[in-house]
Design a protein around this motif. Structure first.
Motif, PDB file in Angstrom:
ATOM      1  N   SER A  39     -49.233  20.532  53.523  1.00  0.00           N
ATOM      2  CA  SER A  39     -49.821  19.280  53.966  1.00  0.00           C
ATOM      3  C   SER A  39     -51.198  19.593  54.516  1.00  0.00           C
ATOM      4  O   SER A  39     -51.595  20.740  54.643  1.00  0.00           O
ATOM      5  N   ALA A  40     -51.929  18.569  54.888  1.00  0.00           N
ATOM      6  CA  ALA A  40     -53.264  18.790  55.425  1.00  0.00           C
ATOM      7  C   ALA A  40     -53.200  19.633  56.688  1.00  0.00           C
ATOM      8  O   ALA A  40     -54.061  20.481  56.943  1.00  0.00           O
ATOM      9  N   GLY A 775     -46.748  16.983  43.084  1.00  0.00           N
ATOM     10  CA  GLY A 775     -47.407  15.738  43.464  1.00  0.00           C
ATOM     11  C   GLY A 775     -47.611  15.613  44.962  1.00  0.00           C
ATOM     12  O   GLY A 775     -48.553  14.948  45.415  1.00  0.00           O
ATOM     13  N   GLU A 776     -46.763  16.285  45.772  1.00  0.00           N
ATOM     14  CA  GLU A 776     -46.884  16.199  47.222  1.00  0.00           C
ATOM     15  C   GLU A 776     -48.200  16.754  47.731  1.00  0.00           C
ATOM     16  O   GLU A 776     -48.634  16.433  48.849  1.00  0.00           O
ATOM     17  N   LEU A 778     -51.017  16.067  46.613  1.00  0.00           N
ATOM     18  CA  LEU A 778     -52.008  15.001  46.551  1.00  0.00           C
ATOM     19  C   LEU A 778     -51.686  13.876  47.530  1.00  0.00           C
ATOM     20  O   LEU A 778     -52.569  13.381  48.227  1.00  0.00           O
ATOM     21  N   HIS A 779     -50.403  13.489  47.560  1.00  0.00           N
ATOM     22  CA  HIS A 779     -50.023  12.387  48.452  1.00  0.00           C
ATOM     23  C   HIS A 779     -48.502  12.400  48.603  1.00  0.00           C
ATOM     24  O   HIS A 779     -47.776  12.647  47.625  1.00  0.00           O
ATOM     25  N   PRO A 780     -47.993  12.141  49.804  1.00  0.00           N
ATOM     26  CA  PRO A 780     -46.538  12.136  49.992  1.00  0.00           C
ATOM     27  C   PRO A 780     -45.799  11.184  49.069  1.00  0.00           C
ATOM     28  O   PRO A 780     -44.635  11.410  48.727  1.00  0.00           O
ATOM     29  N   ALA A 781     -46.479  10.101  48.647  1.00  0.00           N
ATOM     30  CA  ALA A 781     -45.821   9.137  47.774  1.00  0.00           C
ATOM     31  C   ALA A 781     -45.531   9.719  46.393  1.00  0.00           C
ATOM     32  O   ALA A 781     -44.729   9.162  45.638  1.00  0.00           O
ATOM     33  N   LEU A 782     -46.178  10.850  46.066  1.00  0.00           N
ATOM     34  CA  LEU A 782     -45.994  11.463  44.751  1.00  0.00           C
ATOM     35  C   LEU A 782     -44.937  12.561  44.775  1.00  0.00           C
ATOM     36  O   LEU A 782     -44.831  13.346  43.827  1.00  0.00           O
ATOM     37  N   GLU A 783     -44.163  12.612  45.848  1.00  0.00           N
ATOM     38  CA  GLU A 783     -43.106  13.609  45.920  1.00  0.00           C
ATOM     39  C   GLU A 783     -42.154  13.438  44.738  1.00  0.00           C
ATOM     40  O   GLU A 783     -41.718  12.345  44.412  1.00  0.00           O
TER      41      GLU A 783
END
Length: 928
Positions: A39-40, A775-776, A778-783
């Motif tokens: 994560s960031a 995908g995570e 890039l964004h958590p929604a892409l898990e």
């Protein structure tokens, strides 16, 4: 997931690095792959620690999270790539015996810098870094494998994907790796039962269907796949047993059209009626359908014994039997002006401007006499591989002995029969100048009253049968020693010796089938089958029958072998002794860089000889014991600079060699004596038993960034300086042993011989990019989403015809651009994956008429595969059950080739256009 056990027959990969700021890709890391890290906040924390000295990592034990499916496969493959000291690519099974594609060839061909060549509609051989299958080494559990083909290139359709657990492709040499290739080395691995801590049983079944349906009698369009594996441990986990079996019953369908050759025959003094004198025209064509039924039974067994940390022994066995029956029905003809005293002419011809040259694309041909073909080809392959590896440890020393045996046998029977009308035909036609099917307005060629058995093209016989058999055997013994060192620079060193003896025998018998008196005869209607439709090429229906059922009833069969047929018989023997030594490096450079790798060498002594048939003016004569002996010294170095923040820099340098094609080494020859100015001199042509290997110097570099257990980005470059390449050349030759009467005997045994010979090489160079991203990142929604992407660019200065040869030819297998992309989703038991594979045009090597090899300009290909699956969760009573739908060749990508004009204008015309249909598979799998 248990760590894989690394056999001593392949280069060992370190099990732990002492300095690493990233989590180890171990069982803990694989568990964490369920929630891909980075994560960031993790990125910021890593940056904040960048200036600190790395410390030994500590981690608390987490509850076990079992990662299965696609992400497990990716995480294991990325771990293998990250931990290797060589530059490697890897693919791992999603579960026991479950590779992520329909075949091993499909899975391997998606790796960076690799692609496959389709043969008969299926992935069969692998090209690595722009070089054909002949330049790659293939191993099973670290041991060199023989081939069912006519040379060294292994055909991967012999190995069921259900019985292979992982594949590692070595792109840089390692001194302890035996049986390496020049382009790379493919090592297939079966499971090790003691890597598992409990019993595991898996069974699976799939139904299969081809979208073309049933194209002709005798073949099927439906099939199935069955597999089962059993893994267990006994005696307090000191004995392990793994057994696997897989059966494939697969249909393959084919719609084929081919243009024979293009030329303006008027320039050679042979005009053809209404054809314009300045126009190029097609000089022959064919269309057919093929239906193949392939049945492959494969079994694998592994017995592992490890009573303590001192002694470890593994016995593994693999066996497969592959049977294929192929039915081919079609029509073909020549319409060049020299056939049958110029019987074929144009009564009308329309042309199209093609790159400034008129080309006949429609009109009417008069006088052609198509031959209706009914062929049946039978193929039986048997492949066996056995190995026994025993490892003994005492203090810092590990002694390993390895025995192995590999044998491949192919029996093949190819029968072709001919029929046709006894008079010439007037046929309207339309021919495309781009890839696609042509159209010919043929009359009904399925009427038994007018289409009779015979020889309408004047080939000199009414049928042909060729039966062949070849056996490839390899026996090997290896003894090695590893000494672990208490050193801040070297972790250990290896020394070893491997001896192998390989022999390949090939024998063929050719028969002609003739009708009594060579008189055309009608087929009894009771023996006819449903006509075969060639409407896709505008040719209507053709007479259809079982040619083997007619063979004894209508034909007289007799042995009839030309000199070329006699020279298909040969035997090759190779004794190869390899001594190797390697020092393994594991040290630190300052406080922030860990250096690991190896430096070593192989010293290889080769002794080869061949037997064959020599054709002399006084008849065939046996040629035996011709060969050569030579040595190779092959140093290598592999270094990995680990910067402790996910960055790796790899460099490699080595001398490499690849043994020449086996069928080029046969002692077959055409021998004669030429007399000029009263001086007699030997001359001849044939194979070269004294042929030496392809040799090269190789340099590799790779920069890699790992973001977590299943995500990375890599950029690699390579350069190979081939000091020797094999061309057909005229070379000095010692003709000692060739004896026959001649009016003027040569005064010297030295003459000239046209044969494959070692000559000037050139460079191979390229760059490769690859990435695996969750995908995570890039964004958590892409898990749950993920991307696998790679591409390579390769070029070469080598002209396969030799210096001064054709400027348009490239070495076999070279596609300048190769790319693969896979998008997947996996979450809550549901998985979906779409993959696309692309390769640029290339010069492919294929089996041609009468079993000969030919090179053809193969056009670019873009194939798409897809999979959708569902695994029932642990909370379900159906836990362990998986459902899977697969579609191979979703876009029905055709196989296409092109050919240059015969007038030397440099124009390229369409040649072959073949479609294989889509392959659907629906199945279940149960694991418990």
């Amino acid at each position: 997931m248990p760590q894989s056990h690394h056999r001593s027959t392949v280069p060992a990969m370190p099990t732990q690095r002492r300095f690493s700021a990233l989590p180890r890709a171990s069982a803990l890391a694989l568990a964490c792959s369920a929630v891909l890290a980075f994560s960031a906040q993790a990125q910021q924390a890593q940056s904040a620690d960048a200036g600190k000295a790395p410390a030994q990592e500590t981690a608390k034990t987490l509850d076990k999270v079992e990662v299965i499916g696609i992400r497990r496969s990716i995480a294991t493959s990325v771990e293998t790539k990250n931990e290797a000291t060589s530059i490697v690519e890897a693919v791992s099974a999603e579960d026991i015996g479950k590779l992520p594609d329909i075949s091993i060839a499909d899975s391997i061909s998606r790796l960076p810098g690799l692609t496959m060549q389709r043969v008969d509609g299926r992935g069969q051989v692998i090209h690595i870094r722009g070089m054909s299958e002949q330049f790659a080494g293939t191993l099973l559990n670290g041991r060199e494998q023989v081939s069912t083909g006519d040379s060294r290139g292994v055909e991967f359709d012999q190995y069921p994907a259900e019985l292979i657990n992982a594949v590692t492709v070595y792109k840089t040499p390692d001194a302890s790796l035996i049986g390496q290739g020049l382009s790379g080395t493919v090592d297939m691995q079966t499971v090790r039962p003691l890597d598992f801590k409990e019993r595991k049983i898996v069974v699976g079944a799939q139904g299969e269907r081809n979208s073309f349906g049933k194209l002709t009698d005798g073949g099927k369009h439906t099939g199935y796949r069955l597999s089962a594996s059993y893994i267990d441990q006994f005696a307090n986990d000191t004995i392990g047993l793994a057994i696997g079996a897989a059966r494939l019953n697969a249909p393959f369908q084919e719609k084929h059209y081919k243009s024979w050759w293009w030329a303006n025959t008027s320039l050679w003094g042979a005009p053809q009626g209404a054809k314009p004198d300045d126009a190029i025209a097609l000089q022959g064509a064919e269309a057919w359908v093929k239906s193949r039924d392939a049945t492959r039974d494969g079994v694998m067994a592994v017995l592992e014994f490890k009573p303590n940390d001192t002694w470890h022994s593994v016995l593994d066995a693999y066996h497969s039997k592959f049977d294929q029956s192929e039915w081919m029905r079609g029509a073909m003809w020549t319409n060049d002006p020299w056939w049958n005293n110029g019987a074929v002419t144009y009564t009308s011809a329309n042309t199209t401007n093609y790159n400034g040259t008129p080309v006949v694309t429609s009109g009417t041909l008069s006088g052609i006499r198509p031959v209706v073909r009914n062929d049946n080809n039978l193929r039986n392959d048997t492949l066996s591989a056995f190995g026994w590896n025993t490892e003994y440890k005492t203090g810092p020393f590990t002694v390993t002995a390895d025995l192995s045996y590999s044998r491949a046998e192919r029996e093949q029977s190819m029968l072709e029969t001919y029929a046709g009308m006894t008079t010439g035909l007037n046929v309207d036609f339309r021919i495309p100048l781009s890839a696609g099917y042509a159209w010919y307005g043929l009359p009904d060629l399925s009427a038994p009253a007018s289409v009779k058995l015979g020889d309408p093209q004047g080939w000199g016989h009414d049928g042909r049968l060729e039966d062949s058999r070849q056996v490839d055997t390899l026996k090997a013994f290896r003894l090695s020693l590893n000494h672990a060192l208490d050193s801040s620079f070297l972790s250990s060193y290896d020394i070893g010796y491997n001896f192998s003896r390989r022999s390949k025998d090939k024998h063929a018998d050719v028969y002609f089938a003739d009708l009594p008196g060579r008189t055309p005869v009608a087929v009894d209607p009771s023996l006819l089958q449903s006509p075969t439709d060639l409407g896709f090429a505008g040719m209507g229906s053709v007479l259809t029958f079982d040619p083997r059922a007619l063979l004894s009833r209508y034909y007289n069969v007799h042995l009839s072998e030309t000199n070329d047929d006699l020279q298909k018989d040969y035997r090759i023997e190779e004794d190869i002794g390899t001594f190797y030594a390697k020092a393994n490096i594991d040290t630190t450079l300052g406080e922030r860089v860990n250096l690991r790798g190896n430096v070593g060498f192989q010293y290889i002594h080769t002794n080869q000889k061949s037997n064959g048939v020599g054709i002399t003016p006084t008849g065939p004569a046996a040629v035996s014991g011709v060969g050569a002996s030579y040595n190779d010294f092959l140093p290598s170095i592999n270094l990995v600079f680990d910067f402790n923040n996910g960055w790796n820099l790899r460099v490699g340098a080595a001398k490499e060699q690849m043994r020449p094609r086996i069928n080029d080494m046969g002692a077959y020859a055409n021998v004669g004596v030429s007399v000029g100015n009263g001086v007699a001199q030997w001359s001849g042509s044939g194979g070269n038993p004294r042929l030496e290997p392809f040799r090269a110097k190789a340099f590799d570099i790779s920069v890699e960034k790992y973001f977590g257990p299943a995500s990375y980005v890599a950029l690699a470059a390579f350069y190979k300086d081939l000091e020797s390449y094999v061309y057909t050349s005229t070379i000095p030759w010692d003709f000692s042993g060739y004896e026959f009467d001649t009016p003027t005997p040569p005064q010297s045994n030295i003459g000239t011989f046209s044969a494959p010979a070692n000559g000037q090489g050139g460079y191979m160079r390229g760059v490769e990019f690859s990435t695996s991203l969750g995908g995570e990142l890039l964004h958590p929604a892409l898990e749950g989403f993920g991307l696998l992407l790679n591409g390579s660019y390769t070029e070469s200065s080598i002209d396969p015809d030799g210096p001064g040869g054709s400027s348009t030819d490239t070495i076999p297998g070279l596609s300048k651009i190769v790319a693969n992309a896979t998008v997947f989703y996996e979450k809550n038991g549901f998985s979906a994956r779409v993959s696309e594979r692309f390769r640029d045009p290339y010069r492919g090597e294929y089996s041609y008429i009468f079993g000969q090899r030919s090179y053809r300009y193969t056009r670019s290909e873009r194939t798409i595969d897809m999979q959708v699956g569902y695994d029932f969760p642990q909370t379900s009573r159906l836990h362990g059950l998986s459902l899977l739908l697969q579609v191979n060749n979703l876009n029905n990508e055709p196989f296409t080739t092109q050919v240059s004009d015969s007038n030397g204008l440099g124009l390229m015309f369409p040649e072959e256009y073949t479609e294989y249909g889509r392959q659907y598979l629906l199945g279940v799998r149960y694991s418990f």
